[in-house]
Design an enzyme around this catalytic site. Structure first.
Site, PDB file in Angstrom:
ATOM      1  CD  GLU A   1      -9.144  11.627   5.980  1.00  0.00           C
ATOM      2  OE1 GLU A   1      -8.281  10.879   6.490  1.00  0.00           O
ATOM      3  OE2 GLU A   1     -10.354  11.414   6.084  1.00  0.00           O
TER       4      GLU A   1
ATOM      5  CB  SER B   1       0.420 -12.672   2.812  1.00  0.00           C
ATOM      6  OG  SER B   1      -0.776 -12.102   2.303  1.00  0.00           O
TER       7      SER B   1
ATOM      8  N   GLY C   1      -5.523  -1.054  -0.378  1.00  0.00           N
ATOM      9  CA  GLY C   1      -5.297   0.164  -1.160  1.00  0.00           C
ATOM     10  C   GLY C   1      -6.559   0.981  -1.341  1.00  0.00           C
ATOM     11  CB  ALA C   2      -9.988   0.458  -0.441  1.00  0.00           C
TER      12      ALA C   2
ATOM     13  CG  LEU D   1     -11.510   0.938   3.588  1.00  0.00           C
ATOM     14  CD1 LEU D   1     -12.417  -0.200   3.126  1.00  0.00           C
ATOM     15  CD2 LEU D   1     -12.319   1.940   4.420  1.00  0.00           C
ATOM     16  CB  SER D   2      -5.848   1.537   7.456  1.00  0.00           C
ATOM     17  OG  SER D   2      -4.510   1.713   7.856  1.00  0.00           O
TER      18      SER D   2
ATOM     19  CG  ASP E   1      -4.086   4.739   8.875  1.00  0.00           C
ATOM     20  OD1 ASP E   1      -4.888   5.658   9.118  1.00  0.00           O
ATOM     21  OD2 ASP E   1      -3.573   4.549   7.754  1.00  0.00           O
TER      22      ASP E   1
ATOM     23  CE1 TYR F   1      -0.591  11.266   3.211  1.00  0.00           C
ATOM     24  CE2 TYR F   1       1.802  11.287   3.455  1.00  0.00           C
ATOM     25  CZ  TYR F   1       0.548  11.136   4.006  1.00  0.00           C
ATOM     26  OH  TYR F   1       0.422  10.880   5.343  1.00  0.00           O
TER      27      TYR F   1
HETATM   28  P1  ADP Z   1      -4.330   0.739   2.537  1.00  0.00           P
HETATM   29  O1  ADP Z   1      -3.686   0.765   3.878  1.00  0.00           O
HETATM   30  O2  ADP Z   1      -5.229   1.911   2.322  1.00  0.00           O
HETATM   31  O3  ADP Z   1      -5.034  -0.539   2.246  1.00  0.00           O
HETATM   32  P2  ADP Z   1      -1.591   0.878   1.704  1.00  0.00           P
HETATM   33  O4  ADP Z   1      -0.954   1.147   0.384  1.00  0.00           O
HETATM   34  O5  ADP Z   1      -1.235   1.718   2.866  1.00  0.00           O
HETATM   35  O6  ADP Z   1      -3.166   0.883   1.462  1.00  0.00           O
HETATM   36  O7  ADP Z   1      -1.281  -0.620   2.135  1.00  0.00           O
HETATM   37  C1  ADP Z   1      -1.538  -1.679   1.228  1.00  0.00           C
HETATM   38  C2  ADP Z   1      -0.326  -2.597   1.177  1.00  0.00           C
HETATM   39  O8  ADP Z   1      -0.187  -3.273   2.450  1.00  0.00           O
HETATM   40  C3  ADP Z   1      -0.451  -3.706   0.159  1.00  0.00           C
HETATM   41  O9  ADP Z   1      -0.049  -3.272  -1.122  1.00  0.00           O
HETATM   42  C4  ADP Z   1       0.467  -4.777   0.739  1.00  0.00           C
HETATM   43  O10 ADP Z   1       1.823  -4.479   0.430  1.00  0.00           O
HETATM   44  C5  ADP Z   1       0.271  -4.603   2.234  1.00  0.00           C
HETATM   45  N1  ADP Z   1      -0.776  -5.513   2.718  1.00  0.00           N
HETATM   46  C6  ADP Z   1      -1.979  -5.170   3.199  1.00  0.00           C
HETATM   47  N2  ADP Z   1      -2.689  -6.273   3.540  1.00  0.00           N
HETATM   48  C7  ADP Z   1      -1.910  -7.326   3.272  1.00  0.00           C
HETATM   49  C8  ADP Z   1      -2.061  -8.749   3.385  1.00  0.00           C
HETATM   50  N3  ADP Z   1      -3.180  -9.303   3.858  1.00  0.00           N
HETATM   51  N4  ADP Z   1      -1.036  -9.528   2.996  1.00  0.00           N
HETATM   52  C9  ADP Z   1       0.095  -8.979   2.523  1.00  0.00           C
HETATM   53  N5  ADP Z   1       0.298  -7.669   2.383  1.00  0.00           N
HETATM   54  C10 ADP Z   1      -0.677  -6.845   2.752  1.00  0.00           C
HETATM   55 MG    MG Z   2      -2.330   2.257   4.540  1.00  0.00          MG
END
Ligand code: ADP
Ligand code: MG
Length: 391
Positions: free
Chosen positions: A34, A68, A131-132, A134-135, A181, A233
């Protein structure tokens, strides 16, 4: 309804026709390693069964339209206009709704890499928790990049597509993340972890047949939202750069565990502890790869625990919910546990006996309730396939 069916339905609602194809890319869990990626070090992620699906059809004109299940409305841009929208100036918000900067940023970065083609309609659905840690971000990038690569006959390899995803995230969205990722989502495989050298981008597949060993990896999503844009970060990255400079190294990759006594003499305490995390974490990744190859997943528990301790005490990126998750899982018999992802929230993982899933989950739930934390989201994962065309 499956995620693919949802994406297809969304596409048809948008265009009135069937998509030309369906592509998907997975989220990922980082097993260990990490905050090593931007220090040109080592990481060991694996792709998870949760996927983001892009249903895509080419258009007659040169416009890209994305939608989306997240989106209030579709966003449409001409391919020739992407260069005016991106890169997003540092610190500014993207010129499009943030979610749309991921797929449109990929289309832009593909063009920057010399690939282009006709316009496309892109409909996205996902079961990757957002946002967990898990990318979900790499998953949306990977699905979009795979689709455009095929539809534009661009012939870019998986590493090139990973770089394109990263560029979209860094320069279109404006999130200063490393390459891990995107590599995990592009080249992950069933029962396989990806041992990635973030300097050379050389990737090796390492066996991680968790189920075969009678084990499972429990993901404990604390539901505490992390954000890369917040100061923590950035501060960690700056501390790493500062530490490397003090050691006369271009990056912490070139500082070894044997150098730590000297580092302790040269640096203030905070910078030293940031450095010690990265240097020992790199070594733990190497050790984990060696142990997995020699003895299998049952033997890596202590390395996972040591990684968590280092992130909690030296890098200081854990939060109370993550520590509670790790402690509760270990008390309930997990072989190892650690927070995963960038920290300040997100998820932890626990390596557990497969038949102890319910018992460990109950222990984690009880500990969260006792601490008056919001209930976590719990599910098991096994290493799954990387980005691919599904239909
Ligand atoms: P993580 O990658 O850990 O889930 P991030 O903040 O890096 O968190 O990415 C999350 C962001 O990616 C969301 O807030 C959104 O803007 C975008 N995103 C992820 N999945 C989708 C989806 N299925 N549809 C639209 N936007 C998405
Ligand atoms: Mg991410």
């Amino acid at each position: 309804m499956s995620t693919e069916a949802i994406a297809r339905e969304l596409f048809t609602a948008l265009t009135g026709r069937e998509p030309d194809g369906v592509w998907s890319a997975p989220g990922r869990v980082n097993l260990i390693g990490e905050h090593t990626d931007y220090n040109e070090g080592f990481v060991l992620p694996f792709a998870i069964p949760h996927r983001t699906v892009a249903a895509v059809g080419i258009r007659e004109d040169d416009r890209v339209r994305v939608t989306s299940t997240f989106a209030e409305e579709p966003v449409e841009v001409a391919l020739t206009e992407l260069g005016e929208l991106f890169p997003t100036p540092t610190g500014a918000a993207p010129a499009v709704p943030e979610w749309a900067a991921y797929p449109l940023g990929v289309a832009w970065a593909m063009q920057e890499a010399g690939a282009t083609g006709v316009g496309a309609d892109v409909a996205i659905a996902s079961d990757v928790p957002v946002g967990a840690g898990l990318s979900s971000s790499a998953a949306i990038e990977g699905a979009t990049a795979s689709a455009l690569n095929d539809l534009w006959a661009a012939g870019l390899d998986r590493t090139a597509l990973a770089r394109i995803g990263r560029r979209a995230e860094n320069e279109a969205v404006g999130a200063p993340t490393g390459i891990m990722d995107q590599m995990a989502t592009m080249i992950g495989g069933v029962d396989t972890a990806i041992f990635l050298d973030c300097r050379s981008l050389e990737a090796q597949q390492v066996p991680l047949a968790v189920a075969e060993a009678g084990l499972a990896i429990l993901v404990i999503d604390t539901r505490v939202k992390h954000a890369h844009s917040t100061g923590g970060y950035r501060e960690r990255r700056d501390a790493c750069e500062r530490g490397a400079a003090i050691m006369g190294a271009s990056s912490l990759r070139d500082v070894s565990v044997d150098d730590l006594p000297r580092a302790a003499e040269l640096m203030d305490d905070v910078t030293f502890r940031r450095v010690r995390h990265v240097v020992t974490e790199n070594q733990r990744v190497l050790d984990t790869v060696a142990v997995l190859r020699a003895d299998g997943p049952r033997a890596i528990g202590d390395l996972l625990v040591a990684s968590h301790t280092s992130m909690r005490d030296d890098f200081e990126i854990s939060v109370a919910e993550l520590d509670t998750a790790v402690e509760a899982a270990l008390s309930a018999g997990a072989l190892g546990a650690r927070m995963t992802g960038g920290g300040f929230g997100g998820a932890a993982i626990a390596l557990i006996e497969a038949d102890a899933t319910e018992a460990v989950s109950a222990a984690v739930n009880d500990a969260f309730a006792a601490a008056e934390f919001e209930a976590p989201l719990l599910f098991t994962v096994t290493p799954a396939a990387g980005a691919r065309r599904d239909a």
